[in-house]
Write a protein that holds these residues in place. Structure first.
Motif, PDB file in Angstrom:
ATOM      1  N   CYS A   1       0.955  -1.255   0.022  1.00 25.40           N
ATOM      2  CA  CYS A   1       0.060  -0.048   0.668  1.00 25.40           C
ATOM      3  C   CYS A   1       1.031   1.758  -0.255  1.00 25.40           C
ATOM      4  O   CYS A   1       0.640   2.005   0.878  1.00 25.40           O
ATOM      5  CB  CYS A   1      -0.555  -0.459   1.403  1.00 25.40           C
ATOM      6  SG  CYS A   1      -1.915  -0.995   1.204  1.00 25.40           S
ATOM      7  N   GLY A   2       2.067   1.512  -1.268  1.00 25.22           N
ATOM      8  CA  GLY A   2       3.080   2.306  -1.501  1.00 25.22           C
ATOM      9  C   GLY A   2       3.526   2.685  -0.004  1.00 25.22           C
ATOM     10  O   GLY A   2       3.892   3.462   0.788  1.00 25.22           O
ATOM     11  N   GLY A   3       3.584   1.767   1.107  1.00 26.40           N
ATOM     12  CA  GLY A   3       4.300   1.737   2.490  1.00 26.40           C
ATOM     13  C   GLY A   3       3.754   1.879   3.087  1.00 26.40           C
ATOM     14  O   GLY A   3       4.785   1.916   4.429  1.00 26.40           O
ATOM     15  N   LYS A   4       2.314   2.332   3.120  1.00 28.44           N
ATOM     16  CA  LYS A   4       2.259   1.987   4.369  1.00 28.44           C
ATOM     17  C   LYS A   4       1.726   1.315   5.670  1.00 28.44           C
ATOM     18  O   LYS A   4       1.532   1.374   7.241  1.00 28.44           O
ATOM     19  CB  LYS A   4       0.434   3.128   3.987  1.00 28.44           C
ATOM     20  CG  LYS A   4       0.771   4.373   3.845  1.00 28.44           C
ATOM     21  CD  LYS A   4      -0.463   4.645   3.902  1.00 28.44           C
ATOM     22  CE  LYS A   4      -0.815   6.336   3.113  1.00 28.44           C
ATOM     23  NZ  LYS A   4      -0.367   6.914   1.812  1.00 28.44           N
ATOM     24  N   ILE A   5       2.514  -0.581   4.784  1.00 28.74           N
ATOM     25  CA  ILE A   5       2.107  -1.865   5.487  1.00 28.74           C
ATOM     26  C   ILE A   5       3.601  -2.456   5.776  1.00 28.74           C
ATOM     27  O   ILE A   5       3.202  -2.420   4.247  1.00 28.74           O
ATOM     28  CB  ILE A   5       0.528  -3.003   5.231  1.00 28.74           C
ATOM     29  CG1 ILE A   5      -1.003  -1.587   5.203  1.00 28.74           C
ATOM     30  CG2 ILE A   5       0.652  -3.654   6.099  1.00 28.74           C
ATOM     31  CD1 ILE A   5      -1.963  -2.157   5.069  1.00 28.74           C
ATOM     32  N   MET A   6       3.802  -2.681   6.451  1.00 24.47           N
ATOM     33  CA  MET A   6       5.140  -3.309   5.952  1.00 24.47           C
ATOM     34  C   MET A   6       4.325  -5.108   6.566  1.00 24.47           C
ATOM     35  O   MET A   6       4.130  -5.639   7.485  1.00 24.47           O
ATOM     36  CB  MET A   6       6.208  -3.243   7.363  1.00 24.47           C
ATOM     37  CG  MET A   6       6.426  -2.270   7.361  1.00 24.47           C
ATOM     38  SD  MET A   6       7.704  -1.241   5.872  1.00 24.47           S
ATOM     39  CE  MET A   6       8.757  -1.922   5.735  1.00 24.47           C
ATOM     40  N   ALA A   7       4.654  -5.463   5.005  1.00 19.94           N
ATOM     41  CA  ALA A   7       4.803  -7.206   5.194  1.00 19.94           C
ATOM     42  C   ALA A   7       5.483  -8.108   5.528  1.00 19.94           C
ATOM     43  O   ALA A   7       6.539  -8.022   5.003  1.00 19.94           O
ATOM     44  CB  ALA A   7       4.074  -7.402   4.569  1.00 19.94           C
TER      45      ALA A   7
ATOM     46  N   ASN B   1       6.511  16.138   7.592  1.00 28.63           N
ATOM     47  CA  ASN B   1       5.331  15.341   7.529  1.00 28.63           C
ATOM     48  C   ASN B   1       4.064  15.162   8.638  1.00 28.63           C
ATOM     49  O   ASN B   1       4.848  14.884  10.166  1.00 28.63           O
ATOM     50  CB  ASN B   1       5.898  13.968   7.295  1.00 28.63           C
ATOM     51  CG  ASN B   1       4.310  13.752   6.037  1.00 28.63           C
ATOM     52  OD1 ASN B   1       3.662  13.447   6.486  1.00 28.63           O
ATOM     53  ND2 ASN B   1       4.087  13.435   4.850  1.00 28.63           N
ATOM     54  N   THR B   2       3.121  15.692   8.766  1.00 29.47           N
ATOM     55  CA  THR B   2       2.570  15.785   9.366  1.00 29.47           C
ATOM     56  C   THR B   2       1.461  14.479  10.325  1.00 29.47           C
ATOM     57  O   THR B   2       1.042  14.056  11.154  1.00 29.47           O
ATOM     58  CB  THR B   2       0.905  16.377  10.129  1.00 29.47           C
ATOM     59  OG1 THR B   2       0.722  16.537   8.516  1.00 29.47           O
ATOM     60  CG2 THR B   2       1.056  18.436  10.056  1.00 29.47           C
ATOM     61  N   ASP B   3       1.742  13.520   9.293  1.00 29.17           N
ATOM     62  CA  ASP B   3       2.258  12.093   9.954  1.00 29.17           C
ATOM     63  C   ASP B   3       2.846  11.028  10.111  1.00 29.17           C
ATOM     64  O   ASP B   3       4.030  10.958   9.685  1.00 29.17           O
ATOM     65  CB  ASP B   3       1.211  11.437   8.862  1.00 29.17           C
ATOM     66  CG  ASP B   3       0.500   9.943   8.435  1.00 29.17           C
ATOM     67  OD1 ASP B   3       0.819   9.142   9.380  1.00 29.17           O
ATOM     68  OD2 ASP B   3       0.941   9.258   7.429  1.00 29.17           O
ATOM     69  N   PRO B   4       3.013  11.067  11.736  1.00 28.30           N
ATOM     70  CA  PRO B   4       3.901  10.027  12.109  1.00 28.30           C
ATOM     71  C   PRO B   4       4.680   8.350  11.482  1.00 28.30           C
ATOM     72  O   PRO B   4       5.164   8.122  11.284  1.00 28.30           O
ATOM     73  CB  PRO B   4       3.771  10.088  13.818  1.00 28.30           C
ATOM     74  CG  PRO B   4       2.669   9.884  13.384  1.00 28.30           C
ATOM     75  CD  PRO B   4       1.974  10.813  12.888  1.00 28.30           C
ATOM     76  N   ASN B   5       3.387   8.324  10.470  1.00 22.59           N
ATOM     77  CA  ASN B   5       3.532   6.436   9.625  1.00 22.59           C
ATOM     78  C   ASN B   5       3.417   7.137   8.792  1.00 22.59           C
ATOM     79  O   ASN B   5       3.407   5.964   7.628  1.00 22.59           O
ATOM     80  CB  ASN B   5       2.082   6.049  10.605  1.00 22.59           C
ATOM     81  CG  ASN B   5       1.698   5.557  11.642  1.00 22.59           C
ATOM     82  OD1 ASN B   5       2.606   5.968  12.788  1.00 22.59           O
ATOM     83  ND2 ASN B   5       1.117   5.852  12.134  1.00 22.59           N
ATOM     84  N   ALA B   6       4.095   7.628   8.396  1.00 23.86           N
ATOM     85  CA  ALA B   6       4.109   8.705   6.831  1.00 23.86           C
ATOM     86  C   ALA B   6       5.765   7.418   5.844  1.00 23.86           C
ATOM     87  O   ALA B   6       6.364   7.619   6.965  1.00 23.86           O
ATOM     88  CB  ALA B   6       4.635   9.529   6.272  1.00 23.86           C
ATOM     89  N   PRO B   7       5.794   7.023   5.417  1.00 21.47           N
ATOM     90  CA  PRO B   7       6.654   6.013   5.039  1.00 21.47           C
ATOM     91  C   PRO B   7       8.174   6.829   4.826  1.00 21.47           C
ATOM     92  O   PRO B   7       9.077   6.072   4.666  1.00 21.47           O
ATOM     93  CB  PRO B   7       6.482   5.067   4.087  1.00 21.47           C
ATOM     94  CG  PRO B   7       4.990   5.537   3.471  1.00 21.47           C
ATOM     95  CD  PRO B   7       5.028   6.322   4.072  1.00 21.47           C
TER      96      PRO B   7
END
Ligand SMILES: Cc1cc2nc3c(=O)[nH]c(=O)nc-3n(C[C@H](O)[C@H](O)[C@H](O)COP(=O)(O)OP(=O)(O)OC[C@H]3O[C@@H](n4cnc5c(N)ncnc54)[C@H](O)[C@@H]3O)c2cc1C
Length: 319
Positions: free
Chosen positions: A132-138, A285-291
Motif C-alpha cells: 500500500c505504497g509503504g503504509k503497511i510492512m508485511a 510530514n504531519t503523519d508520524p507513520n508516513a513511510p
C-alpha cells in the motif's frame, strides 16, 4: 536447487544503478540464512569491466550484442534460461522500471512466486515488504523453490554492496537472441530542463502536502534562502505547479544531493526510487507513520505551512 542468491545488475551507459549495490548487500544478508553464495548477474556487450565494483562471490556474465542495451524480451529470455539451468534459491531485481518489468515477466513465464517491494531480509530468510505504497510492512518466509524478489531502497547502504576486491567472473551463454520483437533503435537523452536537479547538492522538495499552488512560492523562498533548488513529487508536477524537469522519482529524475528536504511527501516507493540515496534526508510530514520517515535521517511532524516561513526567516538571518 542451489542455495545461492542471484542479483540482476542494472546498468545504463556504463554506470551501475545504486539499487544493484543495495541488492548485493541484501543478498549477503539472506545468503547467511541459506548458506549459499551471492551471485551478481551481469548482461551486456563488452561490459565485463563493470563487474569489478560488485561485492559478490562471483559474477555470471553473458555477452551478446542484443544485450548491449536493456530490452525486456532479451533480458527475460536470457534470465529464464539461467534460472532453469541454475535454480537459485532467490533472484533479486530492483523495484525499478527494468526490474519490475523483467521479474513480473519471469514470474508468469516460469510460474515462480514473486515478492514485491522488499526492503529487508532477516538472516532466517524472512523478507519485509512495503505494501500500500509503504503504509503497511508485511513480513513473510521467502517462498520456495526459487523466489523472485523486487527490492526498494531503504534497508541497506550502497557502500555495503561495493567491492574492495574484484570478484571472479564466469561467463554463460545466452539463448538465441536473433529474432527479438523489440530492439533499441536510438537512445534519446531527456530534454534538459531549466535546472538539472540530478546535479544539485541541496533540494527542497515539495509534495501534495503543500496543498495549493500558491504555497509553492513559500518553498521557493526557503530554497533561495538556503541556496537550494526546488524539486517535487508527482502530484505537484501532474497539477502543473512545477515543470516536469523538477520531478523526482521513477518517472522523473534520480537525485542524490547532500541534503534532501522533503516537505509534505509521503515517501511512496516510486518517489523513494529517485531520492533514497541522498546523503541526508530530512522529512517534514504531519503523519508520524508516513513511510518517508523510514528513509529519513531527521524528521518532524510539524505542519509545513508553519515551519517553512519560520525556517526561511532563520535562514535569512543566518546568511
Ligand atoms: C508507474 C508510477 C510511476 C510513478 N512515478 C512517480 C515519480 O516519479 N515520482 C513521484 O513522486 N511519484 C510517482 N508516482 C506516484 C506515487 O505512487 C505517489 O502517488 C506520489 O509519490 C505521492 O506524492 P506525495 O507524497 O506528494 O503525495 P501523498 O502521498 O498524498 O502525500 C502527501 C503527504 O503530505 C503530508 N502532509 C499533508 N499536509 C501536510 C502539512 N501541512 N505539513 C506536512 N505534511 C503534510 C501527508 O501526511 C502525506 O504523507 C508514480 C506512480 C506510479 C504508479
Amino acid at each position: 536447487m542451489t542455495q545461492d542468491i542471484f542479483v540482476l545488475i542494472e546498468h545504463l551507459r556504463g554506470t551501475i544503478a545504486d539499487i544493484s549495490y543495495i541488492m548485493l548487500a541484501a543478498a549477503r544478508e539472506v545468503a547467511k540464512g541459506t548458506g549459499g553464495n551471492v551471485t551478481a548477474v551481469l548482461l551486456g556487450k563488452d561490459a565485463q569491466g563493470l563487474a569489478r565494483t560488485l561485492s559478490a562471490d562471483r559474477v555470471l556474465y553473458a555477452d551478446h550484442p542484443a544485450l548491449a542495451e536493456f530490452t525486456s524480451e532479451a533480458y527475460q529470455l536470457t534470465l529464464a534460461k539461467l534460472i532453469e539451468e541454475r535454480s537459485p534459491r532467490a533472484f533479486l531485481f530492483g523495484h525499478t522500471t527494468i526490474g519490475a518489468d523483467v521479474a513480473g515477466g519471469l514470474s508468469a513465464k516460469l510460474n515462480l512466486p514473486l515478492v514485491s517491494s522488499c526492503v529487508k531480509f532477516t538472516s532466517d530468510t524472512k523478507f519485509v515488504s512495503q505494501i500500500c505504497g509503504g503504509k503497511i510492512m508485511a513480513e513473510g518466509d521467502l517462498p520456495s523453490p526459487t523466489a523472485l524478489v523486487t527490492m526498494v531502497p531503504g534497508g541497506y547502504k550502497v557502500e555495503q554492496g561495493q567491492a574492495v576486491q574484484a570478484p571472479a567472473i564466469e561467463t554463460f551463454t545466452p539463448p538465441a537472441l536473433d529474432s527479438l520483437r523489440v530492439t533499441l533503435k536510438k537512445y534519446i537523452e531527456p530534454e534538459a530542463g531549466d535546472v538539472d536537479i540530478a546535479k544539485e547538492q541541496f533540494l527542497v522538495s515539495v509534495g501534495r502536502g503543500i496543498q495549493i499552488k500558491d504555497n509553492i512560492e513559500m518553498a521557493k523562498e526557503l530554497a533561495a534562502a538556503l541556496g537550494a533548488q526546488v524539486s517535487a513529487s508527482r502530484p505537484v508536477v501532474d497539477q502543473g505547479w512545477l515543470p516536469t524537469s523538477r520531478l523526482v522519482g521513477k518517472s522523473g529524475k534520480r537525485v542524490k544531493p547532500k541534503v534532501y528536504l522533503a516537505l509534505g511527501i509521503s515517501g511512496a516507493p516510486e518517489h523513494v526510487e529517485g531520492m533514497g540515496e541522498s546523503d541526508v534526508i530530512i522529512a517534514v510530514n504531519t503523519d508520524p507513520n508516513a513511510p518517508i520517515f523510514n528513509v529519513a535521517k531527521y524528521g518532524t511532524t510539524i505542519d509545513l505551512l508553519e515551519l517553512v516561513p519560520a525556517l526561511t526567516e532563520k535562514a535569512k538571518q543566518a546568511a
